[in-house]
Design a protein around this motif. Structure first.
Motif, PDB file in Angstrom:
ATOM      1  N   ASN A  59      -0.905  -4.016 -27.289  1.00 19.41           N
ATOM      2  CA  ASN A  59      -0.492  -2.762 -27.930  1.00 19.41           C
ATOM      3  C   ASN A  59       0.291  -1.884 -26.963  1.00 19.41           C
ATOM      4  O   ASN A  59       1.258  -1.219 -27.354  1.00 19.41           O
ATOM      5  CB  ASN A  59      -1.712  -2.010 -28.458  1.00 19.41           C
ATOM      6  N   LEU A  60      -0.104  -1.865 -25.693  1.00 19.31           N
ATOM      7  CA  LEU A  60       0.629  -1.084 -24.697  1.00 19.31           C
ATOM      8  C   LEU A  60       2.030  -1.643 -24.487  1.00 19.31           C
ATOM      9  O   LEU A  60       3.011  -0.882 -24.405  1.00 19.31           O
ATOM     10  CB  LEU A  60      -0.138  -1.079 -23.374  1.00 19.31           C
ATOM     11  N   PHE A  61       2.140  -2.980 -24.412  1.00 17.72           N
ATOM     12  CA  PHE A  61       3.457  -3.610 -24.281  1.00 17.72           C
ATOM     13  C   PHE A  61       4.323  -3.235 -25.479  1.00 17.72           C
ATOM     14  O   PHE A  61       5.502  -2.885 -25.324  1.00 17.72           O
ATOM     15  CB  PHE A  61       3.307  -5.127 -24.196  1.00 17.72           C
ATOM     16  N   LYS A  62       3.766  -3.330 -26.678  1.00 16.27           N
ATOM     17  CA  LYS A  62       4.518  -3.013 -27.900  1.00 16.27           C
ATOM     18  C   LYS A  62       5.005  -1.564 -27.882  1.00 16.27           C
ATOM     19  O   LYS A  62       6.179  -1.284 -28.162  1.00 16.27           O
ATOM     20  CB  LYS A  62       3.640  -3.255 -29.133  1.00 16.27           C
ATOM     21  N   THR A  63       4.124  -0.649 -27.546  1.00 20.36           N
ATOM     22  CA  THR A  63       4.486   0.774 -27.533  1.00 20.36           C
ATOM     23  C   THR A  63       5.622   1.042 -26.538  1.00 20.36           C
ATOM     24  O   THR A  63       6.602   1.732 -26.858  1.00 20.36           O
ATOM     25  CB  THR A  63       3.262   1.629 -27.169  1.00 20.36           C
ATOM     26  N   ASN A  64       5.495   0.491 -25.342  1.00 20.90           N
ATOM     27  CA  ASN A  64       6.526   0.709 -24.323  1.00 20.90           C
ATOM     28  C   ASN A  64       7.852   0.063 -24.708  1.00 20.90           C
ATOM     29  O   ASN A  64       8.928   0.653 -24.527  1.00 20.90           O
ATOM     30  CB  ASN A  64       6.057   0.161 -22.974  1.00 20.90           C
ATOM     31  N   ALA A  65       7.799  -1.147 -25.241  1.00 24.68           N
ATOM     32  CA  ALA A  65       9.027  -1.850 -25.615  1.00 24.68           C
ATOM     33  C   ALA A  65       9.758  -1.111 -26.730  1.00 24.68           C
ATOM     34  O   ALA A  65      10.977  -0.898 -26.664  1.00 24.68           O
ATOM     35  CB  ALA A  65       8.707  -3.274 -26.040  1.00 24.68           C
ATOM     36  N   GLU A  66       9.029  -0.705 -27.758  1.00 28.35           N
ATOM     37  CA  GLU A  66       9.663  -0.018 -28.885  1.00 28.35           C
ATOM     38  C   GLU A  66      10.218   1.342 -28.458  1.00 28.35           C
ATOM     39  O   GLU A  66      11.267   1.776 -28.953  1.00 28.35           O
ATOM     40  CB  GLU A  66       8.653   0.144 -30.021  1.00 28.35           C
ATOM     41  N   HIS A  67       9.547   1.994 -27.531  1.00 33.12           N
ATOM     42  CA  HIS A  67      10.009   3.302 -27.054  1.00 33.12           C
ATOM     43  C   HIS A  67      11.326   3.184 -26.298  1.00 33.12           C
ATOM     44  O   HIS A  67      12.164   4.104 -26.332  1.00 33.12           O
ATOM     45  CB  HIS A  67       8.944   3.929 -26.154  1.00 33.12           C
ATOM     46  N   ASN A  68      11.530   2.058 -25.624  1.00 34.63           N
ATOM     47  CA  ASN A  68      12.716   1.889 -24.773  1.00 34.63           C
ATOM     48  C   ASN A  68      13.894   1.218 -25.473  1.00 34.63           C
ATOM     49  O   ASN A  68      14.937   1.003 -24.847  1.00 34.63           O
ATOM     50  CB  ASN A  68      12.341   1.080 -23.528  1.00 34.63           C
ATOM     51  N   ILE A  69      13.761   0.896 -26.752  1.00 39.51           N
ATOM     52  CA  ILE A  69      14.865   0.299 -27.491  1.00 39.51           C
ATOM     53  C   ILE A  69      15.813   1.404 -27.949  1.00 39.51           C
ATOM     54  O   ILE A  69      15.397   2.353 -28.616  1.00 39.51           O
ATOM     55  CB  ILE A  69      14.352  -0.497 -28.714  1.00 39.51           C
ATOM     56  N   SER A  70      17.081   1.288 -27.600  1.00 40.04           N
ATOM     57  CA  SER A  70      18.054   2.306 -27.996  1.00 40.04           C
ATOM     58  C   SER A  70      18.473   2.103 -29.447  1.00 40.04           C
ATOM     59  O   SER A  70      18.218   1.056 -30.043  1.00 40.04           O
ATOM     60  CB  SER A  70      19.284   2.248 -27.084  1.00 40.04           C
ATOM     61  N   SER A 128      15.611 -12.289 -22.328  1.00 39.63           N
ATOM     62  CA  SER A 128      14.696 -11.435 -23.093  1.00 39.63           C
ATOM     63  C   SER A 128      13.637 -12.286 -23.778  1.00 39.63           C
ATOM     64  O   SER A 128      13.961 -13.265 -24.447  1.00 39.63           O
ATOM     65  CB  SER A 128      15.476 -10.628 -24.147  1.00 39.63           C
ATOM     66  N   ASN A 129      12.377 -11.887 -23.623  1.00 38.29           N
ATOM     67  CA  ASN A 129      11.290 -12.674 -24.202  1.00 38.29           C
ATOM     68  C   ASN A 129      10.643 -12.003 -25.405  1.00 38.29           C
ATOM     69  O   ASN A 129       9.561 -12.401 -25.833  1.00 38.29           O
ATOM     70  CB  ASN A 129      10.211 -12.960 -23.145  1.00 38.29           C
ATOM     71  N   PHE A 130      11.289 -10.954 -25.954  1.00 33.12           N
ATOM     72  CA  PHE A 130      10.738 -10.349 -27.169  1.00 33.12           C
ATOM     73  C   PHE A 130      11.855 -10.078 -28.167  1.00 33.12           C
ATOM     74  O   PHE A 130      13.036 -10.043 -27.829  1.00 33.12           O
ATOM     75  CB  PHE A 130       9.958  -9.072 -26.855  1.00 33.12           C
ATOM     76  N   LEU A 131      11.456  -9.896 -29.419  1.00 37.05           N
ATOM     77  CA  LEU A 131      12.422  -9.635 -30.484  1.00 37.05           C
ATOM     78  C   LEU A 131      11.807  -8.675 -31.481  1.00 37.05           C
ATOM     79  O   LEU A 131      10.588  -8.527 -31.567  1.00 37.05           O
ATOM     80  CB  LEU A 131      12.836 -10.929 -31.182  1.00 37.05           C
ATOM     81  N   THR A 132      12.684  -8.005 -32.240  1.00 36.20           N
ATOM     82  CA  THR A 132      12.242  -7.044 -33.244  1.00 36.20           C
ATOM     83  C   THR A 132      12.512  -7.585 -34.638  1.00 36.20           C
ATOM     84  O   THR A 132      13.258  -8.560 -34.820  1.00 36.20           O
ATOM     85  CB  THR A 132      12.975  -5.707 -33.079  1.00 36.20           C
ATOM     86  N   GLU A 133      11.895  -6.939 -35.632  1.00 37.95           N
ATOM     87  CA  GLU A 133      12.274  -7.212 -37.011  1.00 37.95           C
ATOM     88  C   GLU A 133      13.735  -6.795 -37.176  1.00 37.95           C
ATOM     89  O   GLU A 133      14.171  -5.808 -36.570  1.00 37.95           O
ATOM     90  CB  GLU A 133      11.392  -6.433 -37.985  1.00 37.95           C
ATOM     91  N   PRO A 134      14.527  -7.551 -37.957  1.00 38.64           N
ATOM     92  CA  PRO A 134      15.961  -7.255 -38.064  1.00 38.64           C
ATOM     93  C   PRO A 134      16.245  -5.797 -38.420  1.00 38.64           C
ATOM     94  O   PRO A 134      15.643  -5.233 -39.333  1.00 38.64           O
ATOM     95  CB  PRO A 134      16.424  -8.199 -39.187  1.00 38.64           C
ATOM     96  N   ASN A 135      17.115  -5.192 -37.624  1.00 37.17           N
ATOM     97  CA  ASN A 135      17.604  -3.830 -37.862  1.00 37.17           C
ATOM     98  C   ASN A 135      16.508  -2.777 -37.801  1.00 37.17           C
ATOM     99  O   ASN A 135      16.576  -1.749 -38.476  1.00 37.17           O
ATOM    100  CB  ASN A 135      18.331  -3.757 -39.223  1.00 37.17           C
ATOM    101  N   THR A 136      15.490  -3.028 -37.004  1.00 28.99           N
ATOM    102  CA  THR A 136      14.433  -2.042 -36.795  1.00 28.99           C
ATOM    103  C   THR A 136      14.069  -2.031 -35.311  1.00 28.99           C
ATOM    104  O   THR A 136      14.518  -2.868 -34.540  1.00 28.99           O
ATOM    105  CB  THR A 136      13.155  -2.367 -37.597  1.00 28.99           C
ATOM    106  N   LYS A 137      13.219  -1.072 -34.932  1.00 35.49           N
ATOM    107  CA  LYS A 137      12.655  -1.039 -33.589  1.00 35.49           C
ATOM    108  C   LYS A 137      11.266  -1.654 -33.562  1.00 35.49           C
ATOM    109  O   LYS A 137      10.585  -1.618 -32.529  1.00 35.49           O
ATOM    110  CB  LYS A 137      12.586   0.401 -33.086  1.00 35.49           C
ATOM    111  N   LYS A 138      10.816  -2.185 -34.662  1.00 34.43           N
ATOM    112  CA  LYS A 138       9.471  -2.743 -34.768  1.00 34.43           C
ATOM    113  C   LYS A 138       9.427  -4.133 -34.142  1.00 34.43           C
ATOM    114  O   LYS A 138      10.162  -5.034 -34.558  1.00 34.43           O
ATOM    115  CB  LYS A 138       9.040  -2.814 -36.230  1.00 34.43           C
ATOM    116  N   LEU A 139       8.557  -4.309 -33.173  1.00 34.72           N
ATOM    117  CA  LEU A 139       8.441  -5.600 -32.507  1.00 34.72           C
ATOM    118  C   LEU A 139       7.974  -6.680 -33.483  1.00 34.72           C
ATOM    119  O   LEU A 139       7.040  -6.472 -34.253  1.00 34.72           O
ATOM    120  CB  LEU A 139       7.460  -5.495 -31.331  1.00 34.72           C
ATOM    121  N   ARG A 140       8.646  -7.824 -33.416  1.00 33.34           N
ATOM    122  CA  ARG A 140       8.291  -8.972 -34.254  1.00 33.34           C
ATOM    123  C   ARG A 140       7.495 -10.004 -33.447  1.00 33.34           C
ATOM    124  O   ARG A 140       6.573 -10.624 -33.971  1.00 33.34           O
ATOM    125  CB  ARG A 140       9.561  -9.622 -34.816  1.00 33.34           C
ATOM    126  N   GLY A 141       7.865 -10.192 -32.191  1.00 30.78           N
ATOM    127  CA  GLY A 141       7.163 -11.181 -31.398  1.00 30.78           C
ATOM    128  C   GLY A 141       7.423 -11.031 -29.911  1.00 30.78           C
ATOM    129  O   GLY A 141       8.430 -10.464 -29.482  1.00 30.78           O
TER     130      GLY A 141
END
Length: 371
Positions: free
Chosen positions: A119-130, A141-154
């Motif tokens: 959860n901490l990784f998710k919060t930090n990653a989503e916060h830093n996505i422009s 890059s080892n993570f990805l978001t749901e298409p066209n969102t800042k929501k982490l997918r994996g």
């Protein structure tokens, strides 16, 4: 002997009549064309990689195929079964159905450090996505978001970066069961956290892990398995894992050849490379149905790499987070990919480095500060 059917776009509709489990397992079936007469049937020969390893499961060659499985499901070492915590009933279920759902494997106390760190990784990653970014998997890059969102997918390879996840993947509760099924020491071929966040989590299309690992990574045999540790409650409304029981008994390659951009698109959007032919999938579901793998945090799913599986969109208001760990036999290490336009995928998608490709030493007590 194996047979294939070839038609327009490799999706010519057909009916297959499976009259017994033995016929199904051996893919000894009759294939009938529909609307345009009989489909064309021809034999499929095996190929070899540059390393001289025979390709027992050819795929992505522009043809729709049904091939017999040439590997056991429960492995032995020199004819002797491996000992472990799984009962004979559980082993028989896994052998016949291709999966197991085990409840109450991990306690709430064992799950909490993993949940908190992810959860901490998710919060930090989503916060830093422009605003202009749409992260996806790349070599860097080892993570990805749901298409066209800042929501982490994996998140891929969390065991390489998050200490609590690394410890969990080395738990004796997981490794002892993996070694019992595979009859060998194991290493982690791939790990990933599937986020599947509330209301925005998109599903993953039907596929088998082995077809992807074989074609894109060069995994020679089916001597591996996937374990899923549930970090949240899993229900159908949240997009829990769906499987086609007994689909692991045959190999279903895909027709479409691997594109270079599949590294970035296959995990973010609908799976295009590795998805089974729709007509074959329909026949499998008609024959064997589908089952949802539901459970509470701390439950574990074990499934054969060759099992057809998927999950649906998360339509609920609750997140569904799972840790996927692919354990591979030390005797089944990767060779050159059998059908891919690259020599290797990034390390966070497919382990080749000796640092990670070594027998895992199990941790007896996750709550202990040792190890």
């Amino acid at each position: 002997m194996s047979f294939i059917i070839k038609g327009r776009n490799c999706l010519a509709p057909f009916h297959r009549y499976l009259t017994s489990t033995r016929q199904f397992a051996r893919a000894s079936v009759k294939l009938y064309g529909q609307g345009q007469g009989h489909g064309r049937i021809r034999q499929l020969s095996t190929a070899a990689t540059a390393e001289g390893v025979e390709d027992l499961y050819p795929s992505r060659a522009g043809i729709c195929e049904v091939l017999p499985r040439k590997d056991p499901v429960i492995w032995t070492h020199k004819g002797i079964s491996a000992a472990g915590p799984l009962t004979n009933e559980e082993l028989n279920h896994y052998n016949q159905r291709g999966f197991l759902v085990l409840h109450d494997i991990f306690t709430t106390e064992e799950m909490k450090p993993v949940q908190d760190e992810i959860n901490l990784f998710k919060t930090n990653a989503e916060h830093n996505i422009s605003e202009d970014e749409d992260p996806t998997l790349t070599a860097d890059s080892n993570f990805l978001t749901e298409p066209n969102t800042k929501k982490l997918r994996g998140i891929f390879a969390p065991h390489m970066h998050l200490p609590s996840v690394n410890r969990l993947t080395r738990s004796v509760k997981l490794i002892s069961r993996a070694k019992q099924i595979l009859a060998d020491d194991v290493y982690i071929h791939q790990s990933r956290v599937n986020m599947h966040q509330a209301l925005v989590g998109n599903g993953h299309h039907w596929h088998t892990d082995f077809e992807i690992f074989h074609s894109e990574d060069g995994m020679p045999r089916m001597r591996g398995l996937t374990m899923v540790v549930m970090l949240n409650i899993n229900t159908p409304q949240q997009g829990s894992l769906i499987v086609v029981p007994e689909s692991h008994k045959i190999f279903i390659p895909t027709a479409k050849s691997t594109s270079l951009d599949s590294l970035e698109t296959n995990s973010k959007f609908k799976i295009q490379y590795g998805a089974p032919d729709e007509a074959i999938l329909s026949e499998l579901v008609d024959q064997h149905g589908i089952e949802y793998c539901n459970g509470d945090p701390g439950s574990v799913i074990i499934f054969d790499l060759n099992l057809v599986h998927a999950n649906q969109n998360n339509l609920s208001t609750l997140d569904r987070t799972n840790l996927f760990v692919v354990y591979n036999s030390m005797e089944n290490k990767l060779v050159k990919p059998f059908n891919a336009p690259w020599d290797r995928r990034p390390e966070h998608m497919a382990a080749r480095d000796k640092k990670w490709v070594q027998p895992l030493q199990p941790i007896e007590n996750l709550l202990s500060e040792e190890n």
